[in-house]
Design a protein around this motif. Structure first.
Motif, mmCIF file in Angstrom:
data_model
loop_
_atom_site.group_PDB
_atom_site.id
_atom_site.type_symbol
_atom_site.label_atom_id
_atom_site.label_comp_id
_atom_site.label_asym_id
_atom_site.label_seq_id
_atom_site.Cartn_x
_atom_site.Cartn_y
_atom_site.Cartn_z
ATOM 1 N N ASN A 126 -1.917 6.410 -5.890
ATOM 2 C CA ASN A 126 -0.573 7.176 -6.573
ATOM 3 C C ASN A 126 0.616 6.725 -6.078
ATOM 4 O OD1 ASN A 126 -1.926 9.529 -7.812
ATOM 5 N ND2 ASN A 126 -3.067 9.568 -5.801
ATOM 6 N N THR A 127 1.528 6.283 -6.815
ATOM 7 C CA THR A 127 2.918 6.000 -6.679
ATOM 8 C C THR A 127 3.518 7.222 -5.735
ATOM 9 O OG1 THR A 127 3.630 6.458 -8.957
ATOM 10 C CG2 THR A 127 2.807 4.429 -8.717
ATOM 11 N N GLY A 128 4.567 6.993 -5.273
ATOM 12 C CA GLY A 128 5.425 7.775 -4.538
ATOM 13 C C GLY A 128 4.940 8.129 -3.130
ATOM 14 N N THR A 129 4.016 7.573 -2.581
ATOM 15 C CA THR A 129 3.443 7.662 -1.408
ATOM 16 C C THR A 129 3.903 6.413 -0.791
ATOM 17 O OG1 THR A 129 1.728 8.921 -1.993
ATOM 18 C CG2 THR A 129 1.471 7.915 0.022
ATOM 19 N N THR A 186 9.867 -0.054 -4.908
ATOM 20 C CA THR A 186 9.734 1.406 -5.146
ATOM 21 C C THR A 186 9.157 1.491 -6.616
ATOM 22 O OG1 THR A 186 10.457 3.670 -5.234
ATOM 23 C CG2 THR A 186 12.057 1.696 -5.402
ATOM 24 N N ARG A 187 8.284 2.446 -7.008
ATOM 25 C CA ARG A 187 8.281 2.780 -8.548
ATOM 26 C C ARG A 187 8.441 4.278 -8.709
ATOM 27 N NH1 ARG A 187 5.537 -0.531 -11.807
ATOM 28 N NH2 ARG A 187 4.735 -2.340 -11.099
ATOM 29 N N SER A 188 8.540 5.035 -7.453
ATOM 30 C CA SER A 188 9.122 6.371 -7.614
ATOM 31 C C SER A 188 9.603 6.921 -6.358
ATOM 32 C CB SER A 188 7.477 7.156 -7.744
ATOM 33 O OG SER A 188 7.721 8.642 -7.579
ATOM 34 N N LYS A 189 11.042 7.485 -6.646
ATOM 35 C CA LYS A 189 11.865 8.239 -5.821
ATOM 36 C C LYS A 189 12.209 7.114 -4.588
ATOM 37 C CE LYS A 189 9.774 12.510 -7.258
ATOM 38 N NZ LYS A 189 9.242 14.066 -6.898
ATOM 39 N N SER A 191 10.405 5.532 -2.705
ATOM 40 C CA SER A 191 9.281 5.125 -1.563
ATOM 41 C C SER A 191 9.010 3.887 -1.713
ATOM 42 C CB SER A 191 8.274 6.123 -1.881
ATOM 43 O OG SER A 191 8.800 7.265 -1.656
ATOM 44 N N ASP A 193 6.300 1.933 -2.496
ATOM 45 C CA ASP A 193 5.234 2.429 -2.688
ATOM 46 C C ASP A 193 4.118 1.345 -3.691
ATOM 47 O OD1 ASP A 193 6.722 2.587 -4.869
ATOM 48 O OD2 ASP A 193 5.861 4.654 -5.371
ATOM 49 N N HIS A 206 0.293 6.004 -12.080
ATOM 50 C CA HIS A 206 1.910 6.276 -12.125
ATOM 51 C C HIS A 206 2.258 7.537 -13.031
ATOM 52 C CE1 HIS A 206 6.111 5.672 -11.852
ATOM 53 N NE2 HIS A 206 6.172 5.362 -13.051
ATOM 54 N N LYS A 207 2.733 8.749 -12.788
ATOM 55 C CA LYS A 207 2.950 9.831 -13.676
ATOM 56 C C LYS A 207 1.590 10.213 -14.614
ATOM 57 C CE LYS A 207 7.911 8.610 -14.322
ATOM 58 N NZ LYS A 207 8.767 8.556 -15.376
#
Length: 238
Positions: A126-129, A186-189, A191, A193, A206-207
């Motif tokens: 999961n992206t964002g981690t 980063t791919r998300s926020k 991070s 990740d 992703h999403k």
């Protein structure tokens, strides 16, 4: 085409190639774009590759891939073909697995495959981690990079880039390639990740949708482990 979440990771396959090619991180080789001038350069070098040169190089690299799967090493069971409009329906038109046979004894004992497979379980899908990279994983990355630079593919590619003045040595290119593949972004926020290697070979969510996941090796291993369900395939063109 893969669009479902990993817990019922279903996929459709448009085309499968029985080869492992390293050109995906070098778009200027694939698409024939002009190379930009590198900061690490030889005075008086040309700093540009013609389309003919790139085409010739691409053909040389493909022909030099002695580790790729040969005829009969991979046998697919494509089963049902769907139209493009049906690829997102999630309907399972194929009761059997995609892979009938993979010659693991031949392919996966080869050092390049072996080093690749060791890397596939190093990532959070999961992206964002934030990705946490252990010393052991860094050693696996180094082992993979060192292994592929023993191949004719990377030797020829290194020679070409050095001859054009983009790198002054194989070591310079190797260090740059390692950063391209394994450097985190980063791919998300914000991070850190993701990485090029994770996206292409391991795949990400992703999403809510599968992103990347271009490796037939990983697809085969996950299907074998019962982690994905093959639905059908679609194809545009021959």
């Amino acid at each position: 085409m893969v669009t479902e979440s990993l817990k019922d990771f279903s996929c459709r396959v448009s085309t499968m190639k029985s080869t492992f090619i390293l050109l995906w991180l070098l778009p200027y080789v694939i698409y024939g774009a002009k190379l930009t001038k590198s900061k690490k350069s030889h005075p008086g070098s040309q700093f540009a590759a013609s389309n003919d040169e790139i085409q010739t190089l691409s053909e040389q690299l493909y022909a030099g891939d002695v580790n790729k799967a040969g005829s009969g090493d991979i046998i697919l069971n494509l089963q049902h073909k769907v139209s493009g409009s049906e690829t997102g329906t999630g309907n399972d038109f194929s009761s059997q697995k995609l892979f009938n046979y993979v010659n693991e004894a031949k392919l996966f004992t080869r050092p390049t495959f072996n080093r690749l497979i060791a890397l596939l379980d190093n990532y959070i899908k999961n992206t964002g981690t934030v990705e946490s990279v252990s010393n052991g994983e860094i050693q696996e990355q180094n082992a993979f990079i060192n292994e592929i630079f023993q191949t004719t593919i990377m030797k020829n590619l290194s020679s070409f880039l050095i001859s054009k003045g983009y790198y002054t040595s194989v070591e310079d290119f190797q260090a740059d390639l390692r950063e391209m593949w394994f450097g985190l972004y980063t791919r998300s926020k914000g991070s850190l990740d993701s990485s090029g290697f994770e996206h292409v070979f391991s795949g990400e969510i992703h999403k809510g949708k599968i992103s990347g996941f271009h490796s037939w090796v990983n697809l085969y291993l996950m299907e074998k482990a019962g982690q994905i369900n093959y639905l059908s395939y679609s194809s545009d063109g021959p």
